[in-house]
Structure formats: structure tokens, C-alpha cells
Scaffold this motif. Sequence first.
Motif, PDB file in Angstrom:
ATOM      1  N   LEU A  48       0.786  -1.232   0.000  1.00 32.70           N
ATOM      2  CA  LEU A  48       0.000   0.000   0.000  1.00 32.70           C
ATOM      3  C   LEU A  48       0.821   1.286   0.000  1.00 32.70           C
ATOM      4  CD1 LEU A  48      -2.773  -1.002   2.543  1.00 32.70           C
ATOM      5  CD2 LEU A  48      -2.939  -0.927   0.051  1.00 32.70           C
ATOM      6  N   ALA A  49       2.088   1.231   0.405  1.00 30.83           N
ATOM      7  CA  ALA A  49       2.904   2.440   0.523  1.00 30.83           C
ATOM      8  C   ALA A  49       3.294   2.977  -0.856  1.00 30.83           C
ATOM      9  CB  ALA A  49       4.166   2.143   1.331  1.00 30.83           C
ATOM     10  N   PRO A  50       3.284   4.302  -1.000  1.00 33.87           N
ATOM     11  CA  PRO A  50       3.739   4.877  -2.275  1.00 33.87           C
ATOM     12  C   PRO A  50       5.257   4.740  -2.429  1.00 33.87           C
ATOM     13  CG  PRO A  50       3.211   6.608  -0.722  1.00 33.87           C
ATOM     14  CD  PRO A  50       2.816   5.317  -0.075  1.00 33.87           C
ATOM     15  N   GLN A  51       5.703   4.738  -3.675  1.00 31.79           N
ATOM     16  CA  GLN A  51       7.132   4.642  -3.972  1.00 31.79           C
ATOM     17  C   GLN A  51       7.632   6.012  -4.414  1.00 31.79           C
ATOM     18  OE1 GLN A  51       7.577   1.688  -6.963  1.00 31.79           O
ATOM     19  NE2 GLN A  51       7.141  -0.003  -5.583  1.00 31.79           N
ATOM     20  N   PHE A  52       8.745   6.431  -3.840  1.00 33.79           N
ATOM     21  CA  PHE A  52       9.365   7.709  -4.175  1.00 33.79           C
ATOM     22  C   PHE A  52      10.704   7.437  -4.836  1.00 33.79           C
ATOM     23  CE2 PHE A  52       6.608   8.472  -0.577  1.00 33.79           C
ATOM     24  CZ  PHE A  52       5.931   9.612  -0.951  1.00 33.79           C
ATOM     25  N   LYS A  53      10.977   8.151  -5.928  1.00 33.66           N
ATOM     26  CA  LYS A  53      12.249   8.010  -6.638  1.00 33.66           C
ATOM     27  C   LYS A  53      12.754   9.379  -7.054  1.00 33.66           C
ATOM     28  CE  LYS A  53      11.711   3.398  -7.865  1.00 33.66           C
ATOM     29  NZ  LYS A  53      12.005   2.322  -8.675  1.00 33.66           N
ATOM     30  N   CYS A  64       9.707  11.957  -7.747  1.00 30.82           N
ATOM     31  CA  CYS A  64       8.486  11.452  -8.356  1.00 30.82           C
ATOM     32  C   CYS A  64       7.877  10.383  -7.452  1.00 30.82           C
ATOM     33  CB  CYS A  64       8.759  10.860  -9.729  1.00 30.82           C
ATOM     34  SG  CYS A  64       9.350  12.077 -10.905  1.00 30.82           S
ATOM     35  N   MET A  65       6.546  10.334  -7.427  1.00 33.02           N
ATOM     36  CA  MET A  65       5.839   9.388  -6.588  1.00 33.02           C
ATOM     37  C   MET A  65       4.926   8.530  -7.455  1.00 33.02           C
ATOM     38  SD  MET A  65       3.086  10.066  -3.553  1.00 33.02           S
ATOM     39  CE  MET A  65       1.790  10.518  -4.662  1.00 33.02           C
ATOM     40  N   LEU A  70      -3.145   6.067  -7.432  1.00 35.97           N
ATOM     41  CA  LEU A  70      -3.056   7.156  -8.393  1.00 35.97           C
ATOM     42  C   LEU A  70      -2.698   6.601  -9.763  1.00 35.97           C
ATOM     43  CD1 LEU A  70      -1.029   9.853  -6.427  1.00 35.97           C
ATOM     44  CD2 LEU A  70      -3.454   9.816  -6.847  1.00 35.97           C
ATOM     45  N   LYS A  71      -3.221   7.226 -10.778  1.00 39.80           N
ATOM     46  CA  LYS A  71      -2.913   6.823 -12.128  1.00 39.80           C
ATOM     47  C   LYS A  71      -1.705   7.616 -12.609  1.00 39.80           C
ATOM     48  CE  LYS A  71      -5.375   5.789 -16.339  1.00 39.80           C
ATOM     49  NZ  LYS A  71      -6.658   5.903 -17.027  1.00 39.80           N
TER      50      LYS A  71
END
Length: 77
Positions: A48-53, A64-65, A70-71
Motif C-alpha cells: 500500500l505504501a507509495p514509492q518515491f524516486k 516522483c511518486m 493514483l494513475k
Amino acid sequence: MSVSTKTILLQFASFAILFLLCRLALATFTQLSGFWLPAASAVAATILAPQFKVFKTDQGDKICMRWIFLKGVKVLN
């Protein structure tokens, strides 16, 4: 603070918050105990956690997330 450090902290904070919420919900609504409660919480929080790069561009580093709710990709800065 560098952009990559901010990214790591955002990633950790989002995982930690979701881990605690999942652990609380699983402890309340299921009969899981022992090793299985934190293991199931970790798996759920990882999904469930968003990925940040960090991406390097001509204008500088961009965070960027990407998230399953989110699409597409969202640029944060």
C-alpha cells in the motif's frame, strides 16, 4: 538536506505510518498474534505504501511518486 535523503525519509515515513495502521487494524479485527501480526502488517504496508524516486533532469533533481491509488506518476517538486 539532499533530495535523495528527503526521498528516503518520505519512503520510510509512509511505510511506517501504514505499518502502524495495518498492525492496529489487524490486531483489532483478526485473531493474528505472534510472528504473523507484524509479518502481515509489513506485507500490507509494502503493497500500500507509495514509492518515491529521484530523477535527474536538466532543471535539477525531481522527486516522483508512484502509488497504486493514483494513475501515472506525480512529480512532487
